[in-house]
Enzyme design. Sequence first.
Site, PDB file in Angstrom:
ATOM      1  N   CYS A   1      13.309  11.851   6.216  1.00 21.84           N
ATOM      2  CA  CYS A   1      13.401  11.562   7.649  1.00 21.84           C
ATOM      3  C   CYS A   1      14.830  11.766   8.116  1.00 21.84           C
ATOM      4  O   CYS A   1      15.076  11.938   9.306  1.00 21.84           O
ATOM      5  CB  CYS A   1      12.861  10.185   7.993  1.00 21.84           C
TER       6      CYS A   1
ATOM      7  N   GLU B   1       9.884   2.317  10.608  1.00 27.08           N
ATOM      8  CA  GLU B   1      10.897   3.320  10.297  1.00 27.08           C
ATOM      9  C   GLU B   1      10.187   4.663  10.338  1.00 27.08           C
ATOM     10  O   GLU B   1       9.339   4.927   9.498  1.00 27.08           O
ATOM     11  CB  GLU B   1      11.461   2.994   8.903  1.00 27.08           C
TER      12      GLU B   1
ATOM     13  N   LYS C   1       0.850  -1.197   0.000  1.00 24.39           N
ATOM     14  CA  LYS C   1       0.000   0.000   0.000  1.00 24.39           C
ATOM     15  C   LYS C   1       0.887   1.248   0.000  1.00 24.39           C
ATOM     16  O   LYS C   1       1.487   1.587   1.010  1.00 24.39           O
ATOM     17  CB  LYS C   1      -0.903   0.042   1.229  1.00 24.39           C
TER      18      LYS C   1
ATOM     19  N   GLU D   1       9.649  16.998  14.647  1.00 26.82           N
ATOM     20  CA  GLU D   1       9.921  16.849  13.215  1.00 26.82           C
ATOM     21  C   GLU D   1       8.944  17.715  12.433  1.00 26.82           C
ATOM     22  O   GLU D   1       7.731  17.598  12.595  1.00 26.82           O
ATOM     23  CB  GLU D   1       9.767  15.383  12.803  1.00 26.82           C
TER      24      GLU D   1
END
Length: 494
Positions: free
Chosen positions: A281, A247, A173, A382
């Site tokens: 990231c 992750e 997906k 973040e």
Amino acid sequence: MTFNNYIDGRWVPSRSGKVFENRNPADQRDLIGLFQESTPEDASDAIAAAARAYRSWRLVPAPRRAEILFRAAQIIADRKEAFAHDMTREMGKVLEEARGDVQEAVDMTYFMAGEGRRLYGQTVPSELPNKFAMSIRQPVGVCSVITPWNFPMAIPSWKIVPALVCGNTVVFKPASLTPMSAINFVRVLEEAGVPAGVVNLVTGGPEVGTVLATHPDISVVSFTGSTAVGRIVNQHAASSFKKVHLEMGGKNVVMIMDDARLDLAVEGCLWGGFGTTGQRCTAASRVVVHEKVYDAFVEQFVARAKGLRVGNGLDASVQVGPSVSEGQLSTVVTYVGIGRTEGARLLAGGHRLADGEYANGFFHEPTVFGDVTPSMRIAQEEIFGPVVAVMRCRSLEDAVAIGNGVEYGLSASIYTRDVDQAFAAMRDMYTGIFYVNAPTIGAEVHLPFGGTKATGNGHREAGTAALDVFSEWKSIYVDFSGRLQRAQIDTENL
Ligand code: UN1
């Protein structure tokens, strides 16, 4: 143009009869295509196909599985330009970086295909005579692969290719913002000869993701995305003890010491902070500078950040593309506001760009905050956008404490010419990736990729470490003595 799901070797529409639009973030007038708004039933169909295909795929010798993957790598390499162009249109990253993303998929596919002739286990001496002992990797079953939009072809390859070489089957997906690159990748696998049902693609939203994390026939869930969603995936998968590989976020730091080559550090921070519009990231979203060189660094960095050319990534002169979506852009705008309120000094950028060539996209100025303190939210959370927080430090110890003082632990870097400082930082930063005299981005496919703390859950992708996610160890003992031999007991008087 309408694109379908890929289930059991056929391109089929969703049972919902619904589609969603995918538009160019640099120019919302540009419609890339219509993609399937899939239902939980579509996901179940894909899982059933993958479970059937697993029965035979697991028995195909790994070198034969790898031959298909080598072909796939070559096809991706041959179509690099077209795939990169599609990627820039749907995701916004500049064309040169989109080529890099496709190249990363080529590299990973070649690297993992090579594992088809290795998949090394161990052979060890037995403690008993006439007995043989070894370990082998066995496939796990059907793997759910849930991928983000920031590396639309590289990250799917990091998960799907090792899953396949180990003998698993896959339900994939992709992020709803980047389904085109996912379809390009799956079409290549089909063309290269991956049998029906071995890889299945289902596009759509969180409902599909929930099935992929909870369905009893799923053995592995490999997810890359936000820490918030990763936590939900982990909880969903926990009750049935699936192997879960997560992750997630990062708040990566570049540490610049007083002996650093400042010109090099400036280049690195520009690339690490504003490359991919800060949407990695691994992005260098924090810079910690020794107080002795702080002013000199900031002056050069700010001047260069102001000079970056923002625009449509298809234009070769552009260095920074748009944010991927309206939502992502509004996160950036919100954090710029938070930074101002917290008392950080806005040194460059700080505004959405919405006029002229920017009118139809999600653009924001490359933004630098100075005088940031480590506890500010812009130094902790973040942002995933073109915003860099610059802080002061007094020493290496101070820099390392600031560097480690966040919830994430993906990547870190140091600029110094002092080998002692470089090695001390290398040892003391608790991250999964570390760089010396380079920014925090730019991992290569043949070393482990991942992070500590809220970045991950102890697994790694890339490198041979990825094989540990997609295989289970089996230890095998063969006794050819012709009698009962009891380990730990019959070891005396042999
Ligand atoms: C990511 O940001 O999710 O090391 C992946 C890098 C790239 C991969 C980044 N090779 O920056």
